[in-house]
Enzyme design. Structure first.
Site, PDB file in Angstrom:
ATOM      1  NE  ARG A  94       8.859  71.370 137.111  1.00 31.97           N
ATOM      2  CZ  ARG A  94       8.928  70.066 137.378  1.00 31.97           C
ATOM      3  NH1 ARG A  94       7.962  69.244 136.989  1.00 31.97           N
ATOM      4  NH2 ARG A  94       9.955  69.592 138.044  1.00 31.97           N
ATOM      5  CG  HIS A 144      12.247  71.823 133.407  1.00 32.72           C
ATOM      6  ND1 HIS A 144      12.312  70.749 134.269  1.00 32.72           N
ATOM      7  CD2 HIS A 144      11.977  72.902 134.183  1.00 32.72           C
ATOM      8  CE1 HIS A 144      12.097  71.163 135.514  1.00 32.72           C
ATOM      9  NE2 HIS A 144      11.881  72.468 135.485  1.00 32.72           N
ATOM     10  CG  ASP A 145      13.085  72.183 125.086  1.00 35.29           C
ATOM     11  OD1 ASP A 145      14.058  71.391 125.020  1.00 35.29           O
ATOM     12  OD2 ASP A 145      12.622  72.754 124.076  1.00 35.29           O
ATOM     13  N   GLY A 195      19.107  75.043 125.176  1.00 38.74           N
ATOM     14  CA  GLY A 195      18.234  75.941 124.423  1.00 38.74           C
ATOM     15  C   GLY A 195      16.918  75.272 124.042  1.00 38.74           C
ATOM     16  CB  SER A 232      17.102  68.429 124.181  1.00 37.75           C
ATOM     17  OG  SER A 232      16.968  69.530 125.065  1.00 37.75           O
ATOM     18  CG  ASN A 275      13.176  67.359 133.086  1.00 40.63           C
ATOM     19  OD1 ASN A 275      12.715  68.388 133.577  1.00 40.63           O
ATOM     20  ND2 ASN A 275      14.175  67.366 132.234  1.00 40.63           N
ATOM     21  CG  HIS A 320       6.792  78.567 140.644  1.00 39.35           C
ATOM     22  ND1 HIS A 320       7.923  78.809 141.394  1.00 39.35           N
ATOM     23  CD2 HIS A 320       7.168  77.667 139.694  1.00 39.35           C
ATOM     24  CE1 HIS A 320       8.935  78.097 140.911  1.00 39.35           C
ATOM     25  NE2 HIS A 320       8.506  77.399 139.892  1.00 39.35           N
ATOM     26  CB  THR A 331      -5.954  81.166 142.271  1.00 34.34           C
ATOM     27  OG1 THR A 331      -4.786  81.962 141.961  1.00 34.34           O
ATOM     28  CG2 THR A 331      -6.811  81.915 143.272  1.00 34.34           C
ATOM     29  CG  ASP A 384      -4.242  84.508 140.117  1.00 35.41           C
ATOM     30  OD1 ASP A 384      -3.162  84.042 140.560  1.00 35.41           O
ATOM     31  OD2 ASP A 384      -5.352  84.158 140.567  1.00 35.41           O
TER      32      ASP A 384
END
Length: 305
Positions: free
Chosen positions: A46, A50-51, A56, A60, A78, A175, A230, A235
């Site tokens: 994640r 998010h970076d 870009g 950051s 965050n 996810h 899972t 998967d």
């Protein structure tokens, strides 16, 4: 704010001469951390997303806030990332092995690949040579896609970063790792709309399960739900859950409601190896977003040089 796809030339062999051990050092650090902290893999994956979505892939997201500036990591989406120590640890080892060489942005990109492969997902060659940015603003985290977004808002958000519909659906499958607190999905469970108490796109039995986990009022700060059945294995069960109307976020379930995305969800649910290939390709594309040529290689990932 549009983040352009990179014009900087990234290269899979960028550190071959200057720091041949770089990827092994990062992988060992990530593997050790994940043994002690089962939440680390999802948080690192994640973190990369998010970076790259804000300014870009320039690390950051790693900069600490200062008295003068509230940084991205303290923006609302965050606050729960919390695996920054893994990147710090890898950076410390890299600085002793090859000082001033490996950027923090590259460490995140490599670590994100490593957590996917370690969890049973695909391997891909990470292109390297990113530089680290010097700007990080909490207010810009408003530009991250939200778990409440519908398909057209999601498509728009990804398009601003040069990512298409297939990238959106393939990357949403990230996810398959991880957990969400109640706050990100409980609006779907009660008073959803003037007409519906529960979000009608959610399977009613699943909604009942989630309501029990997220009672009103809720005293358990840690209450929530794993995003697929899972949650520590990479998967395609995420896509099977979405097909069964058991997507946790509104933005997950929305992928089934639109003709542009539904067929992609169905094909990934039916063919895990197809999804693995597409996920890897989309991660390479994501890793190219807004790459800086004229940044710096931070010595400490939390502060600019």
């Amino acid at each position: 704010m549009t983040v352009s796809r990179s014009k900087a030339a990234l290269d899979a062999h960028y550190y071959d001469q200057t720091c041949p051990q770089a990827e092994k050092i990062i992988q060992d650090t990530v593997r050790n951390a994940s043994m002690f902290d089962p939440k680390a893999p999802a948080r690192i994956l994640r973190m990369f997303f998010h970076d790259c979505f804000i300014r870009g892939c320039d690390a950051s997201v790693l900069l600490d806030s200062t008295p003068q500036n509230q940084a991205e990591k303290d923006g609302p989406p965050n606050v729960s990332l919390r695996a920054f120590y893994v990147i710090d640890d890898a950076k410390t080892k890299l600085e002793s092995e090859c000082p001033k060489t490996v950027s923090c942005a590259d460490i995140i990109a490599i670590a994100a690949r490593d957590v996917v492969t370690m969890s049973g997902g695909p391997f891909w060659n990470v292109l390297k040579g990113r530089k680290d940015g010097r700007v990080s603003k909490a207010s810009e985290t408003i530009n991250l896609p939200a778990p409440t977004f519908n398909v057209s808002t999601l498509i728009q958000s990804f398009a601003k970063r040069g990512l298409g519909v297939k990238d959106l659906v393939a990357l949403s499958g990230g996810h398959t790792l991880g957990f969400s607190h109640c706050s990100s999905f409980e609006a779907r469970l009660r008073n959803f709309s003037p007409v519906h108490d529960i979000d009608p796109s959610m399977h009613p039995v699943f909604a009942e399960t989630l309501r029990k986990k997220c009672p009103k009022p809720n005293t358990d700060r840690n209450a929530g739900q794993f995003l697929d059945s899972t949650a520590s294995t990479f998967d395609n069960s995420y896509y099977k859950q979405v097909l069964a109307r058991k997507g946790v976020f509104g933005s997950d379930q929305a992928l089934l409601s639109d003709d542009m995305t539904r067929w992609v969800v169905e094909s990934f649910a039916n063919d895990q190896s197809l999804w693995f290939r597409e996920f890897a390709a989309s991660m390479v594309k994501l890793g190219n977003v807004g790459v800086m040529e004229n940044g710096e290689v931070r010595l400490n990932c939390r502060v600019v040089n």
